[in-house]
Write a protein that holds these residues in place. Structure first.
Motif, mmCIF file in Angstrom:
data_model
loop_
_atom_site.group_PDB
_atom_site.id
_atom_site.type_symbol
_atom_site.label_atom_id
_atom_site.label_comp_id
_atom_site.label_asym_id
_atom_site.label_seq_id
_atom_site.Cartn_x
_atom_site.Cartn_y
_atom_site.Cartn_z
ATOM 1 N N LEU A 20 -3.018 -3.129 2.694
ATOM 2 C CA LEU A 20 -3.099 -4.281 1.786
ATOM 3 C C LEU A 20 -1.875 -5.176 1.929
ATOM 4 O O LEU A 20 -1.982 -6.401 1.970
ATOM 5 N N ARG A 21 -0.695 -4.528 2.027
ATOM 6 C CA ARG A 21 0.525 -5.336 2.151
ATOM 7 C C ARG A 21 0.544 -6.093 3.485
ATOM 8 O O ARG A 21 0.955 -7.250 3.542
ATOM 9 N N LEU A 22 0.086 -5.411 4.520
ATOM 10 C CA LEU A 22 0.022 -6.084 5.832
ATOM 11 C C LEU A 22 -0.909 -7.298 5.759
ATOM 12 O O LEU A 22 -0.567 -8.399 6.213
ATOM 13 N N ALA A 23 -2.076 -7.096 5.125
ATOM 14 C CA ALA A 23 -3.022 -8.211 5.006
ATOM 15 C C ALA A 23 -2.419 -9.331 4.177
ATOM 16 O O ALA A 23 -2.616 -10.517 4.477
ATOM 17 N N LEU B 136 -5.855 -9.698 -3.726
ATOM 18 C CA LEU B 136 -5.372 -8.496 -3.032
ATOM 19 C C LEU B 136 -4.118 -7.948 -3.708
ATOM 20 O O LEU B 136 -3.917 -6.732 -3.735
ATOM 21 N N ALA B 137 -3.288 -8.861 -4.279
ATOM 22 C CA ALA B 137 -2.089 -8.391 -4.976
ATOM 23 C C ALA B 137 -2.479 -7.540 -6.176
ATOM 24 O O ALA B 137 -1.877 -6.485 -6.438
ATOM 25 N N VAL B 138 -3.511 -7.990 -6.911
ATOM 26 C CA VAL B 138 -4.006 -7.184 -8.035
ATOM 27 C C VAL B 138 -4.541 -5.857 -7.527
ATOM 28 O O VAL B 138 -4.309 -4.790 -8.104
ATOM 29 N N LEU B 139 -5.253 -5.931 -6.376
ATOM 30 C CA LEU B 139 -5.839 -4.724 -5.792
ATOM 31 C C LEU B 139 -4.741 -3.720 -5.419
ATOM 32 O O LEU B 139 -4.924 -2.505 -5.580
ATOM 33 N N VAL B 140 -3.593 -4.225 -4.937
ATOM 34 C CA VAL B 140 -2.474 -3.334 -4.610
ATOM 35 C C VAL B 140 -2.062 -2.555 -5.840
ATOM 36 O O VAL B 140 -1.917 -1.330 -5.814
ATOM 37 N N THR B 141 -1.877 -3.259 -6.966
ATOM 38 C CA THR B 141 -1.484 -2.573 -8.198
ATOM 39 C C THR B 141 -2.535 -1.566 -8.621
ATOM 40 O O THR B 141 -2.201 -0.431 -9.007
ATOM 41 N N GLU B 142 -3.795 -1.982 -8.571
ATOM 42 C CA GLU B 142 -4.869 -1.074 -9.000
ATOM 43 C C GLU B 142 -4.880 0.181 -8.155
ATOM 44 O O GLU B 142 -5.082 1.284 -8.658
ATOM 45 N N VAL B 143 -4.685 0.028 -6.853
ATOM 46 C CA VAL B 143 -4.744 1.189 -5.963
ATOM 47 C C VAL B 143 -3.487 2.033 -6.118
ATOM 48 O O VAL B 143 -3.547 3.265 -6.212
ATOM 49 N N GLU B 144 -2.322 1.354 -6.205
ATOM 50 C CA GLU B 144 -1.059 2.092 -6.161
ATOM 51 C C GLU B 144 -0.782 2.819 -7.473
ATOM 52 O O GLU B 144 -0.436 3.995 -7.476
ATOM 53 N N TYR B 145 -0.924 2.114 -8.604
ATOM 54 C CA TYR B 145 -0.526 2.713 -9.883
ATOM 55 C C TYR B 145 -1.709 3.146 -10.730
ATOM 56 O O TYR B 145 -1.595 4.030 -11.558
ATOM 57 N N GLY B 146 -2.859 2.503 -10.561
ATOM 58 C CA GLY B 146 -3.977 2.778 -11.448
ATOM 59 C C GLY B 146 -4.933 3.812 -10.908
ATOM 60 O O GLY B 146 -5.550 4.544 -11.666
ATOM 61 N N ALA B 147 -5.069 3.881 -9.580
ATOM 62 C CA ALA B 147 -6.124 4.708 -8.976
ATOM 63 C C ALA B 147 -7.466 4.426 -9.635
ATOM 64 O O ALA B 147 -8.229 5.327 -9.969
ATOM 65 N N ALA C 200 -10.143 -6.836 9.158
ATOM 66 C CA ALA C 200 -9.306 -5.709 9.548
ATOM 67 C C ALA C 200 -8.937 -4.858 8.338
ATOM 68 O O ALA C 200 -8.701 -3.660 8.455
ATOM 69 N N LEU C 201 -8.894 -5.499 7.162
ATOM 70 C CA LEU C 201 -8.485 -4.774 5.952
ATOM 71 C C LEU C 201 -9.640 -4.000 5.327
ATOM 72 O O LEU C 201 -9.480 -2.848 4.902
ATOM 73 N N PHE C 202 -10.823 -4.617 5.283
ATOM 74 C CA PHE C 202 -11.923 -4.091 4.473
ATOM 75 C C PHE C 202 -12.295 -2.639 4.773
ATOM 76 O O PHE C 202 -12.489 -1.858 3.844
ATOM 77 N N PRO C 203 -12.417 -2.217 6.061
ATOM 78 C CA PRO C 203 -12.867 -0.833 6.301
ATOM 79 C C PRO C 203 -11.922 0.211 5.739
ATOM 80 O O PRO C 203 -12.328 1.351 5.503
ATOM 81 N N VAL C 204 -10.637 -0.172 5.511
ATOM 82 C CA VAL C 204 -9.664 0.815 5.044
ATOM 83 C C VAL C 204 -9.802 1.056 3.539
ATOM 84 O O VAL C 204 -9.534 2.148 3.039
ATOM 85 N N LEU C 205 -10.237 0.027 2.801
ATOM 86 C CA LEU C 205 -10.245 0.101 1.335
ATOM 87 C C LEU C 205 -11.180 1.204 0.853
ATOM 88 O O LEU C 205 -12.338 1.283 1.246
ATOM 89 N N GLY C 206 -10.663 2.043 -0.002
ATOM 90 C CA GLY C 206 -11.460 3.106 -0.583
ATOM 91 C C GLY C 206 -11.857 4.177 0.413
ATOM 92 O O GLY C 206 -12.714 4.996 0.119
ATOM 93 N N ALA C 207 -11.256 4.155 1.614
ATOM 94 C CA ALA C 207 -11.693 5.101 2.636
ATOM 95 C C ALA C 207 -10.558 5.956 3.156
ATOM 96 O O ALA C 207 -10.759 6.757 4.062
ATOM 97 N N SER C 208 -9.345 5.757 2.600
ATOM 98 C CA SER C 208 -8.241 6.609 3.056
ATOM 99 C C SER C 208 -7.318 6.844 1.864
ATOM 100 O O SER C 208 -7.610 6.412 0.754
ATOM 101 N N ASP C 209 -6.173 7.523 2.114
ATOM 102 C CA ASP C 209 -5.331 7.850 0.956
ATOM 103 C C ASP C 209 -4.596 6.613 0.447
ATOM 104 O O ASP C 209 -4.623 5.554 1.057
ATOM 105 N N ARG C 210 -3.972 6.789 -0.720
ATOM 106 C CA ARG C 210 -3.386 5.671 -1.442
ATOM 107 C C ARG C 210 -2.354 4.916 -0.598
ATOM 108 O O ARG C 210 -2.366 3.700 -0.520
ATOM 109 N N HIS C 211 -1.442 5.689 0.069
ATOM 110 C CA HIS C 211 -0.362 5.026 0.805
ATOM 111 C C HIS C 211 -0.910 4.196 1.955
ATOM 112 O O HIS C 211 -0.451 3.081 2.202
ATOM 113 N N ASP C 212 -1.889 4.749 2.630
ATOM 114 C CA ASP C 212 -2.460 4.024 3.767
ATOM 115 C C ASP C 212 -3.126 2.734 3.287
ATOM 116 O O ASP C 212 -2.946 1.664 3.893
ATOM 117 N N GLN C 213 -3.871 2.824 2.182
ATOM 118 C CA GLN C 213 -4.519 1.613 1.657
ATOM 119 C C GLN C 213 -3.489 0.563 1.281
ATOM 120 O O GLN C 213 -3.631 -0.619 1.590
#
Lengths: 65, 173
Positions: free
Chosen positions: B132-135, B40-51, B115-128
């Motif tokens: 992710l950080r909460l999870a 998930l930590a890698v996923l945070v980077t991918e979502v936040e900086y890589g899109a 609780a995390l999965f439905p949000v991934l790829g389904a909302s804007d970057r900040h929300d994801q």
């Protein structure tokens, strides 16, 4: 035969004691008490047959039929 | 006599094996939770900086996540690429459900992921990223709890397994 039974009871006692200690150390006091209770019951079952034999012997010796 | 000895050995071995198996589950849970955190930590980077597109992001997360969590993330990436119009959340949930037998997570751990999965790829970057950080925080707490349980119960189950085998032999002898 009798000595073997004695050793068996002693062995059950030792194992049950160690198991209860291990369970108690892990914070599972209730399971530890359960194990002790089961151990007591098992040994009691072993002893009951012996007691029965003993009473029969007493009855036979004094002719109480 | 030999037969009796073999039987006694088997009677000791069977409960010991069960005990070691349960102890191993306690040992594997913190490792798997740590794996999910790394992924998930890698996923945070991918979502936040890589899109990055979700399948690629999941794949690089899987590489960082270790064997068990990695298998689930990679499976989800495969499902996404196979198409069929499923969302990333559905792909991840399906992957988790399919691997449930080989994973040592508790229902509470799975609840964090669910609780995390439905949000991934389904909302804007900040929300994801927020989710992710909460999870990640909740997984870290779960890992600390799992490590505590491991310390307390791993050795106990081994001892109890072997000892109950010995007791069984003594009683049946």
């Amino acid at each position: 035969m009798d000595v073997q039974l004695l050793f068996r009871i002693a062995g059950v006692g030792i194992i049950v004691a160690v198991m209860a200690t291990v369970l108690k150390q892990a914070g599972k006091d209730e399971q530890g008490q359960m194990v002790t209770l089961v151990g007591v019951l098992v040994v009691l079952m072993m002893v009951v047959t012996l007691l029965g034999k003993f009473f029969n012997l007493v009855k036979a010796t004094f002719g109480m039929y | 006599m030999t037969l009796k000895l073999v039987g006694a050995a088997l009677t000791v071995l069977a409960p010991s094996w069960i005990g070691f198996q349960i102890a191993a589950r306690y040992g594997r849970r913190p490792v798997e939770l740590r794996g999910f955190q790394n992924g998930l930590a890698v996923l945070v980077t991918e979502v936040e900086y890589g899109a990055t597109p979700m399948p690629d992001a999941l794949r690089s997360a899987a590489r960082a996540a270790g064997p068990v969590a990695g298998a689930i993330l990679a499976d989800a990436a495969r499902r996404l690429e196979a198409g069929g119009g499923i969302t990333p959340g559905e792909a991840l949930s399906d992957a988790l459900a399919e691997h449930r037998g080989s994973v040592c997570l508790t229902p509470a751990d799975e609840e964090i992921l669910a609780a995390l999965f439905p949000v991934l790829g389904a909302s804007d970057r900040h929300d994801q990223v927020r989710h992710l950080r909460l999870a990640l925080d909740r997984l870290a707490a779960a890992e600390a709890e799992a490590a505590d349980e491991r310390r307390r119960y791993e050795r106990m189950y081994r001892y109890v397994g072997v000892l109950s085998g010995l007791a069984l032999v003594l009683i049946l002898m």
